[in-house]
Design an enzyme around this catalytic site. Structure first.
Site, PDB file in Angstrom:
ATOM      1  N   LYS A 154      -6.842  13.395 -10.494  1.00 21.49           N
ATOM      2  CA  LYS A 154      -7.524  12.148 -10.157  1.00 21.49           C
ATOM      3  C   LYS A 154      -8.350  11.630 -11.334  1.00 21.49           C
ATOM      4  O   LYS A 154      -8.448  10.420 -11.561  1.00 21.49           O
ATOM      5  CB  LYS A 154      -8.417  12.357  -8.933  1.00 21.49           C
ATOM      6  CG  LYS A 154      -7.640  12.540  -7.632  1.00 21.49           C
ATOM      7  CD  LYS A 154      -6.832  11.304  -7.273  1.00 21.49           C
ATOM      8  CE  LYS A 154      -6.253  11.381  -5.872  1.00 21.49           C
ATOM      9  NZ  LYS A 154      -5.532  10.155  -5.489  1.00 21.49           N
ATOM     10  N   LYS A 188      10.537   7.874  10.903  1.00 20.09           N
ATOM     11  CA  LYS A 188       9.941   8.873  11.803  1.00 20.09           C
ATOM     12  C   LYS A 188       8.613   8.423  12.410  1.00 20.09           C
ATOM     13  O   LYS A 188       8.029   9.125  13.233  1.00 20.09           O
ATOM     14  CB  LYS A 188       9.734  10.189  11.055  1.00 20.09           C
ATOM     15  CG  LYS A 188      11.024  10.857  10.595  1.00 20.09           C
ATOM     16  CD  LYS A 188      10.721  12.182   9.897  1.00 20.09           C
ATOM     17  CE  LYS A 188      12.010  12.874   9.445  1.00 20.09           C
ATOM     18  NZ  LYS A 188      11.730  14.158   8.760  1.00 20.09           N
ATOM     19  N   TYR A 216      -6.885  19.185  -8.508  1.00 17.71           N
ATOM     20  CA  TYR A 216      -7.073  17.873  -7.877  1.00 17.71           C
ATOM     21  C   TYR A 216      -8.038  17.022  -8.711  1.00 17.71           C
ATOM     22  O   TYR A 216      -7.774  15.841  -8.987  1.00 17.71           O
ATOM     23  CB  TYR A 216      -7.606  18.058  -6.464  1.00 17.71           C
ATOM     24  CG  TYR A 216      -7.771  16.772  -5.686  1.00 17.71           C
ATOM     25  CD1 TYR A 216      -6.661  16.115  -5.175  1.00 17.71           C
ATOM     26  CD2 TYR A 216      -9.033  16.238  -5.453  1.00 17.71           C
ATOM     27  CE1 TYR A 216      -6.797  14.942  -4.447  1.00 17.71           C
ATOM     28  CE2 TYR A 216      -9.183  15.072  -4.728  1.00 17.71           C
ATOM     29  CZ  TYR A 216      -8.066  14.418  -4.224  1.00 17.71           C
ATOM     30  OH  TYR A 216      -8.218  13.255  -3.508  1.00 17.71           O
ATOM     31  N   ASP A 220       9.049   7.134  -2.249  1.00 21.64           N
ATOM     32  CA  ASP A 220       8.542   8.431  -2.691  1.00 21.64           C
ATOM     33  C   ASP A 220       8.109   8.239  -4.135  1.00 21.64           C
ATOM     34  O   ASP A 220       8.946   7.953  -5.000  1.00 21.64           O
ATOM     35  CB  ASP A 220       9.634   9.502  -2.571  1.00 21.64           C
ATOM     36  CG  ASP A 220       9.158  10.901  -2.969  1.00 21.64           C
ATOM     37  OD1 ASP A 220       8.208  11.006  -3.773  1.00 21.64           O
ATOM     38  OD2 ASP A 220       9.749  11.885  -2.502  1.00 21.64           O
ATOM     39  N   THR A 260     -10.001  12.262   7.371  1.00 22.94           N
ATOM     40  CA  THR A 260      -8.571  11.981   7.401  1.00 22.94           C
ATOM     41  C   THR A 260      -7.827  13.297   7.568  1.00 22.94           C
ATOM     42  O   THR A 260      -8.424  14.365   7.689  1.00 22.94           O
ATOM     43  CB  THR A 260      -8.110  11.314   6.082  1.00 22.94           C
ATOM     44  OG1 THR A 260      -8.182  12.276   5.018  1.00 22.94           O
ATOM     45  CG2 THR A 260      -8.980  10.114   5.739  1.00 22.94           C
ATOM     46  N   ASN A 288      -2.257   4.230  -3.289  1.00 29.65           N
ATOM     47  CA  ASN A 288      -3.030   5.138  -2.445  1.00 29.65           C
ATOM     48  C   ASN A 288      -2.362   6.498  -2.244  1.00 29.65           C
ATOM     49  O   ASN A 288      -3.040   7.487  -1.974  1.00 29.65           O
ATOM     50  CB  ASN A 288      -3.278   4.479  -1.087  1.00 29.65           C
ATOM     51  CG  ASN A 288      -3.822   5.442  -0.065  1.00 29.65           C
ATOM     52  OD1 ASN A 288      -4.984   5.858  -0.125  1.00 29.65           O
ATOM     53  ND2 ASN A 288      -2.988   5.842   0.895  1.00 29.65           N
ATOM     54  N   THR A 307       3.938   2.059   2.660  1.00 27.40           N
ATOM     55  CA  THR A 307       5.099   2.883   2.317  1.00 27.40           C
ATOM     56  C   THR A 307       4.940   4.272   2.918  1.00 27.40           C
ATOM     57  O   THR A 307       3.838   4.744   3.191  1.00 27.40           O
ATOM     58  CB  THR A 307       5.295   3.026   0.792  1.00 27.40           C
ATOM     59  OG1 THR A 307       4.348   3.981   0.272  1.00 27.40           O
ATOM     60  CG2 THR A 307       5.151   1.691   0.079  1.00 27.40           C
ATOM     61  N   ILE A 329       0.850  -1.191   0.000  1.00 26.96           N
ATOM     62  CA  ILE A 329       0.000   0.000   0.000  1.00 26.96           C
ATOM     63  C   ILE A 329       0.883   1.237   0.000  1.00 26.96           C
ATOM     64  O   ILE A 329       1.616   1.475   0.966  1.00 26.96           O
ATOM     65  CB  ILE A 329      -0.903   0.052   1.253  1.00 26.96           C
ATOM     66  CG1 ILE A 329      -1.718  -1.233   1.389  1.00 26.96           C
ATOM     67  CG2 ILE A 329      -1.820   1.266   1.216  1.00 26.96           C
ATOM     68  CD1 ILE A 329      -2.385  -1.393   2.747  1.00 26.96           C
TER      69      ILE A 329
END
Length: 267
Positions: free
Chosen positions: A146, A38, A142, A50, A177, A77, A32, A7
């Site tokens: 998408k 961190k 955006y 990345d 979120t 994702n 990932t 994911i």
């Protein structure tokens, strides 16, 4: 044998919820993060990646294969939000959003296809957005990034079907979120012709996220897709009216639909 799922963007938000839920269903999960060192006490392993740096994609895939020998499912994702009047968003920020939301997932797909072709099996799930089905005011970049991922998936899945690999899209609506905190906001500029309406729209968008649904609903959809033999091309997850807005766009005259969107955003 437990399926191995990778994911991207698995450190928080929807990606984290997907990984947590898959773990309860006996899947072997790797997420990932750009900086996994961190993040402490994560519920599943995180590997450095990345999506804008192809060398990290190769290293991530190699690390998972070294540990498990296969990757059965990729959940693309990782993504980034962006808001603002298109006229006032710096060009480099528009390009960066496409690098993360469009070119990034393509890079990950390209990286994983040779292994899935070798296995003669695999499933790739691209997390897009209901916003990708329509050009939303002050979220146009955006929506475009998408929407581009939605369309390229339609082509991609036909090209790879003969290799035993499936590909599909999952388009979430608004979910609670941290995406609002992490996305690029073009500043509300004093004296700008967009100052008042963009400022008000920004508050509305943030409220929609804060009042959004449980991201675990997306996770449950992911499991449903993994466990079906023949995934559909498009899936949508979210509040009824958000999903229904896609249907309305298909059946209403363009200007009528535009009028509804303007009214919804108070324009």
């Amino acid at each position: 044998m437990s399926k191995v799922v990778l994911i991207t963007g698995g450190s928080s938000g929807i990606g984290k919820s997907i990984g947590e839920y898959l773990g309860t269903k006996n899947y072997t999960v790797f997420g990932t993060s750009r900086n996994p060192e961190k993040i402490e006490n994560h519920p599943f392993p995180l590997v450095a990646l990345d999506v804008t740096k192809p060398e990290t994609i190769s290293a991530c895939i190699t690390e998972v294969l070294d540990k498990k020998g296969r990757i059965d499912v990729l959940v693309n994702n990782a993504g980034a939000g962006i808001t603002g009047p298109i006229e006032e968003i710096p060009g480099e920020e528009i390009k960066r959003n496409f690098e993360i939301n469009f070119f990034g997932p393509i890079n990950v797909i390209k990286g994983i296809l040779p292994q899935m072709r070798k296995q003669q099996s695999g499933l790739i799930i691209n997390i897009t957005s209901i916003a990708g089905y329509m050009g939303l005011p002050y979220r146009g970049v955006y929506s475009a990034s998408k929407g581009a991922l939605e369309l390229i998936t339609e082509a991609f899945r036909m090209e790879i079907k003969d290799f035993g690999i499936e590909m599909t899209n999952v388009a979430p609506g608004d979910f609670a979120t941290n995406i609002a905190a992490g996305r690029y906001h073009a500043p509300v500029l004093e004296g700008s012709p967009y100052e008042k309406v963009y400022g008000e729209t920004l508050k509305t968008m943030d409220a929609h996220v804060d009042e959004g649904g449980d991201p675990m609903d997306v996770a449950k959809m992911i499991v449903k897709i993994i466990e079906t033999d023949k995934p559909k091309i498009h899936y949508k997850v979210g509040a009824f009216m958000q999903k229904f807005s896609v249907v309305l766009k298909r059946i209403l005259p363009d200007k009528v639909y535009e009028k509804l969107l303007r009214k919804h955003y108070g324009l």
